[in-house]
Structures are given as C-alpha cells and as structure tokens.
Design an enzyme around this catalytic site. Structure first.
Site, PDB file in Angstrom:
ATOM      1  N   HIS A 170       6.038  -0.690   1.135  1.00  0.00           N
ATOM      2  CA  HIS A 170       5.194   0.187   0.478  1.00  0.00           C
ATOM      3  C   HIS A 170       4.178   0.851   1.296  1.00  0.00           C
ATOM      4  O   HIS A 170       3.686   0.402   2.388  1.00  0.00           O
ATOM      5  CB  HIS A 170       4.332  -0.747  -0.808  1.00  0.00           C
ATOM      6  CG  HIS A 170       3.384  -1.674  -0.303  1.00  0.00           C
ATOM      7  ND1 HIS A 170       2.105  -1.396  -0.145  1.00  0.00           N
ATOM      8  CD2 HIS A 170       3.497  -3.028  -0.085  1.00  0.00           C
ATOM      9  CE1 HIS A 170       1.417  -2.554   0.427  1.00  0.00           C
ATOM     10  NE2 HIS A 170       2.343  -3.566   0.382  1.00  0.00           N
ATOM     11  N   ASP A 203       1.034   2.186   0.583  1.00  0.00           N
ATOM     12  CA  ASP A 203      -0.336   2.322  -0.017  1.00  0.00           C
ATOM     13  C   ASP A 203      -1.073   0.820   0.573  1.00  0.00           C
ATOM     14  O   ASP A 203      -0.252  -0.173   0.970  1.00  0.00           O
ATOM     15  CB  ASP A 203      -0.517   2.299  -1.383  1.00  0.00           C
ATOM     16  CG  ASP A 203       0.186   1.046  -2.112  1.00  0.00           C
ATOM     17  OD1 ASP A 203       1.239   0.669  -1.992  1.00  0.00           O
ATOM     18  OD2 ASP A 203      -0.473   0.556  -3.178  1.00  0.00           O
ATOM     19  N   ASP A 215       0.315  -5.317   5.843  1.00  0.00           N
ATOM     20  CA  ASP A 215       0.583  -5.094   4.585  1.00  0.00           C
ATOM     21  C   ASP A 215       0.559  -3.758   4.358  1.00  0.00           C
ATOM     22  O   ASP A 215      -0.716  -3.322   3.589  1.00  0.00           O
ATOM     23  CB  ASP A 215      -0.602  -6.158   3.644  1.00  0.00           C
ATOM     24  CG  ASP A 215      -0.111  -6.009   2.155  1.00  0.00           C
ATOM     25  OD1 ASP A 215       1.117  -5.597   1.838  1.00  0.00           O
ATOM     26  OD2 ASP A 215      -0.838  -6.298   1.753  1.00  0.00           O
ATOM     27  N   GLU A 234       2.105   0.230  -4.731  1.00  0.00           N
ATOM     28  CA  GLU A 234       2.509  -1.461  -5.026  1.00  0.00           C
ATOM     29  C   GLU A 234       0.914  -2.255  -5.119  1.00  0.00           C
ATOM     30  O   GLU A 234       1.249  -3.289  -6.018  1.00  0.00           O
ATOM     31  CB  GLU A 234       3.188  -1.933  -3.631  1.00  0.00           C
ATOM     32  CG  GLU A 234       3.625  -3.364  -3.759  1.00  0.00           C
ATOM     33  CD  GLU A 234       2.641  -4.352  -3.321  1.00  0.00           C
ATOM     34  OE1 GLU A 234       2.872  -5.472  -3.590  1.00  0.00           O
ATOM     35  OE2 GLU A 234       1.668  -4.051  -2.676  1.00  0.00           O
ATOM     36  N   GLU A 235       0.029  -1.803  -4.492  1.00  0.00           N
ATOM     37  CA  GLU A 235      -1.094  -2.627  -4.507  1.00  0.00           C
ATOM     38  C   GLU A 235      -1.916  -2.395  -6.093  1.00  0.00           C
ATOM     39  O   GLU A 235      -2.694  -3.297  -6.405  1.00  0.00           O
ATOM     40  CB  GLU A 235      -1.993  -2.219  -3.656  1.00  0.00           C
ATOM     41  CG  GLU A 235      -1.805  -2.566  -2.046  1.00  0.00           C
ATOM     42  CD  GLU A 235      -1.796  -3.582  -1.515  1.00  0.00           C
ATOM     43  OE1 GLU A 235      -2.021  -4.703  -2.536  1.00  0.00           O
ATOM     44  OE2 GLU A 235      -1.142  -4.124  -0.615  1.00  0.00           O
ATOM     45  N   ASP A 237      12.464  -7.222   0.691  1.00  0.00           N
ATOM     46  CA  ASP A 237      11.262  -6.489   0.654  1.00  0.00           C
ATOM     47  C   ASP A 237      10.125  -7.448   1.502  1.00  0.00           C
ATOM     48  O   ASP A 237      10.737  -8.340   2.159  1.00  0.00           O
ATOM     49  CB  ASP A 237      10.661  -6.563  -0.968  1.00  0.00           C
ATOM     50  CG  ASP A 237       9.533  -5.773  -1.130  1.00  0.00           C
ATOM     51  OD1 ASP A 237       9.116  -4.884  -0.195  1.00  0.00           O
ATOM     52  OD2 ASP A 237       8.863  -5.856  -2.433  1.00  0.00           O
ATOM     53  N   HIS A 247      -5.525  -8.131   3.193  1.00  0.00           N
ATOM     54  CA  HIS A 247      -6.896  -7.560   2.268  1.00  0.00           C
ATOM     55  C   HIS A 247      -8.106  -8.296   2.669  1.00  0.00           C
ATOM     56  O   HIS A 247      -9.025  -7.961   1.924  1.00  0.00           O
ATOM     57  CB  HIS A 247      -6.531  -8.391   0.777  1.00  0.00           C
ATOM     58  CG  HIS A 247      -5.322  -7.627   0.133  1.00  0.00           C
ATOM     59  ND1 HIS A 247      -4.870  -7.772  -1.198  1.00  0.00           N
ATOM     60  CD2 HIS A 247      -4.055  -6.925   0.639  1.00  0.00           C
ATOM     61  CE1 HIS A 247      -4.075  -7.262  -1.627  1.00  0.00           C
ATOM     62  NE2 HIS A 247      -3.281  -6.777  -0.224  1.00  0.00           N
TER      63      HIS A 247
END
Length: 503
Positions: free
Chosen positions: A125, A127, A157, A191-192, A218, A465
């Site tokens: 992903h 985003d 990520d 995705e987030e 993934d 994150h």
C-alpha cells in the site's frame, strides 16, 4: 505358471521404475534449465544509487490517510505520476497492463509466457498514517539519509514494499526477463483506513473478471531479530493468518449538573471503572490453537537447554509455556485477543458534571475466536447496564492458509528467504497481529501470506506508526533482491523442495 506371473511382475516393476526415473530426470532437467536461465540478483553501483534515491523520492510524497474517504488526494495523484517517471520500463512494456482503480490505487497485470500456470499476486500500500514532527530526529517526510538509514514515514510501512516490487520488476525488464507465470501487483491507496476504496475495489474488479490466483503475498511479518529471550538467532515468520478486529465505543449518559453538588458516581467514574475492568481482565489465553505450536517446535531446534527441551515437549510443559507467553507484549498478542483503550472523551467544563463519557476500545481478535464471542466476553467483563456498547467496526479473523510442502506460495517465500538470507535458519508460520489489505482478496485466493523481507528489531517495531521510522539502505537493497529472485522463483511448475526441520 508361477514363473510367468513372476516375470510379469518383474516387467511391471521395471516399467514403473523406468517411468519414475524418466519423470525424475525430466523434473531435474526442468530445474536445471530454470537455474540456467536465472538472472542473478546483482546490481551495479549506479543501480543501487538509483533505487535508493527513488525510495527517498517516494517517502517525500505525503500520501497520508486520515480517515475512511479522507486522504491527501494531491499527494496520491503526485505519487501516481512519480512511479510513471521512475519506472518507465514497467509502464511501456507491452505485456504489462496498468490500471488506476478507485481513483488512486494501482493494478498491474503482468502476463506471463505460460498461460497454463496459475497467476499469483503481490500486494503493498502507498498510503501512510499521519506523522507530526514532534519526536522525529528529521522531518518525517524528508526522506533524509543519515548514517546509512533512510528516514521517513512509510520506510517500513509500507512504501518500501510498493517501491521494491516495482523496482525489482523494472530491473528484471531491463535485463529482458519475461516471466513464465503471470502475476498481479496491487498497490492500495487507503489500507491505513480499511482499504474500502482501494484493495476492496481492486478485488471486486478482478473477481468480476473471473480471476483466481494461486496465492497472495502482502506486508505483515518480518525477520525478527532479538525477539527471543536469551537467543541471538534471528527467525523469519511467514504469517499464514491474520487477527480480526472489533472497535467498540463504550458510553455512559448521566444528568448534568454543578460540580459543587456531585452525585455519588459521575459518568467519567463509571466509565473509568468499566475500562479498568477490561484492562485488568485479559481475554482467554488461546495457546494451543493455530500455527503457534508448530512455530515454537521449529524454534526449539535452534535454542539451547533448557528452552529446547521445554518447547519440544509441549504435551508436558504447555501450561508453563502458556504463562510465559503472556509476560511479553509481543508474544502475548500471539496467544490471545488483545484489548487496547485508545480514546477517552468526557467533560465540557471544570465545574460541570459531565453528561456523557465515551471510550473507544480496539480489540484484535485471535483466529480461534469470533467477533460475537469477543463482544459477549466484553459485556460480561464490564457487567454494568449503565455502560452502553456501540459497535464501530468489525473484521472477522482470517482463516489459516496452507503451509505444508505442497503450498506453492509458502514454499516459494521459504526458498527465497533461504537464498537471500542464508544466515536465517529458522523459518516458521505465524499470525499477523494487525490487519492488512490482503483480507480483501480472500475471494481470489485461499492461500494468503504476509511477509516483509526485512530485519526488524524491537525498537524498529515501535517506530511503525511511531517516530523515527527508518530503513537501512542495505536492507532496502536486499528487499529489492528478494522480490527480484522471488518473481523468478515463481516461474517454477511445482513448489520447491522444503528443507524444514523434522519435528
């Protein structure tokens, strides 16, 4: 007459032996042919510099997702233009089709030369979550390189995976590689925030076209380094399942009033007590179900006494191991549904009794449980009718994918790990404790695997994150090499021979 039957049996045995020998020889010749055609994962200094700078450029585009349907669309558009510029061969190759789905997600269809081979799918992903500047050593969207590391939101990520996949394909195409097995590349843009407009729409589009894939790979698990107490050996975990999720809002309503005449309990007090009960009463320990038992038995082969004896004899030491797993927040997440109170809102003024108090709880559901089962457990733990429950979002746990010798995707990942990371002797199945876009593709594939070919230490785990997210230049180059070899490995007709430990 007896000699006649003996002769027939002998002839049949010879024929069977001959067929087996011919078949074995053909398989061996096929493998040798594929090895001869293999392009080595060796890149020039110029290519290494280019791939590093290309990742930096991607990190500098702030493709932030804020909430479902709310994201930085300007940055997402810029990212789409950026990958066209930095991966020109991918976009101009005749056997690759590119589509934009849901406005900002990207789907690549790479048509292989052998249509008899079932395709597979690579996911990532583009985003990222928001990244305030506070606490960062460098600006979070600077993509700055410092001491051999590239800093920035998305370096782990998950822009690293998105860029590594396209970079690997670009390098293969430059070397005139034409894959035998077709595959899809799906890069989601939300995705987030659940993936409803990205991965979910890509999956629906492919399902409408009747597409079925052999497996999906993934983001998810990593090569973990330093996560096993008293062991310096890293281990690779291929996640074969994924936890579910239950987001709840707990709410208490009371009559407001002046704080000089307070009631015996306020809405904040009632809700705080309920939340405290949830934190003090963990969900049931589910150790013994799922792939974790096999994971620990595999790890036992690389551990010293007495840990190896304990893990090899779980029939005897299961209660002890179960309790030990609870002591570490990482292993605790593998054995149970976890509970995290993430938001608490109450109060309007210092001298006013609050009429409403709200708390948001994020529960990540163990694959052996269901959403409804966990919801009932939460209600029983709170045990207070004044607390009302509002279900905000639910995701059921994902079924466990195959990880035996015949599981093509799992064995291809294992084979590539052994090639790129020869120092990693432990490769185990596991459970992804978060959630990913891959769950949206369950209608296209029964086998879904989650693995990032990157070393991860405990401090790196907290940066995802969090603050100071970074990836080493060497680690990113190795990730590109992994995908570069994986795409070639996937051209095999059959799963590679597994060399896992005997249990």
């Amino acid at each position: 007459m007896t000699s006649f039957y003996v002769g027939v049996l002998a002839l049949a045995a010879l024929l069977l032996l001959g067929i087996a020998t011919v078949s074995k020889s053909k398989d061996q010749r096929d493998r040798e042919h594929q090895r001869a055609l293999r392009i080595p994962s060796q890149f020039s200094q110029e290519e290494c510099v280019t791939m590093k700078e290309t990742l930096k450029g991607a990190i500098q585009i702030p493709t932030v997702s804020f909430s479902p349907g709310k994201y930085n669309t300007t940055a997402l558009t810029e990212f789409g233009e950026y990958i066209r510029k930095v991966f020109p061969t991918v976009f101009k190759t005749s056997f690759i089709q590119h589509e934009v789905v849901g406005g900002y997600s990207h789907l690549f269809t790479v048509r292989g030369s052998d249509p008899s081979l079932q395709p597979y799918m690579l996911l990532a992903h583009i985003d990222v979550v928001p990244a305030p500047d506070d606490g960062w050593e460098v600006p979070p969207f600077s993509g700055l390189e410092r001491d051999g590391f590239i800093y920035g939101r998305g370096t782990l990520d998950n822009k690293n995976s998105a860029m590594a996949i396209l970079q690997s394909l670009e390098l293969l195409l430059i070397r005139n590689h034409i894959p035998r097995r077709s595959f899809f590349i799906a890069l989601g843009h939300d995705e987030e925030v659940t993936g409803a407009n990205g991965a979910q729409k890509i999956s629906a589009l492919l399902q409408a076209r009747g597409v079925q894939v052999s497996f999906v790979m993934d983001e998810g698990s990593f090569i973990f380094d330093g996560f096993i107490p008293n062991s310096k050996k890293p281990f690779a975990m291929i996640a074969v399942s994924e936890k579910g999720m239950l987001n709840l809002m707990l709410q208490v309503n009371m009559t407001s009033g002046h704080s000089s005449l307070p009631p015996k309990e306020t809405s904040i007090g009632i809700l705080a007590a309920a939340v405290s009960r949830l934190e003090q009463t963990p969900m049931p320990n589910m150790f013994g179900s799922g792939p974790l038992t096999i994971t620990l038995q595999e790890l036992a082969n690389e551990l010293s006494f007495p840990a190896n004896i304990v893990l090899k004899n779980l029939w005897l030491f299961r209660p002890l191991v179960s309790r030990l797993m609870e002591r570490n927040h990482f292993t605790n997440a593998l054995v149970r549904t976890t509970t995290a109170v993430t938001m608490f809102n109450a109060g309007v003024k210092m001298n006013v009794i609050p009429p409403v108090a709200q708390a948001t709880v994020d529960l990540r559901i163990h694959p052996a449980q269901t959403v409804q089962e966990v919801l009932e457990l939460v209600k029983n733990i709170v045990a207070d009718d004044r607390v009302k429950f509002h279900v905000l979002k639910t995701l059921e746990p994902v079924p466990v994918s195959s990880y035996d010798d015949q599981a093509l995707g799992y064995q291809l990942i294992r084979q590539t790990i052994q090639s790129i990371f020869p120092e990693v002797n432990i490769i185990v199945p596991g459970t992804f404790v978060a959630y990913s876009d891959s769950r949206h593709y369950s209608s296209l594939a029964t086998n879904i695997y989650r693995f990032n070919p990157v070393y991860l230490q405990i401090q790196d785990f907290h940066s995802i994150h969090g603050v100071n997210e970074k990836i080493s230049v060497q680690a990113y180059e190795t990730q590109v090499k992994f995908i570069f070899e994986f795409i070639q490995n996937a051209d095999a007709d059959q799963p590679p021979v597994s060399h896992q430990h005997e249990l």
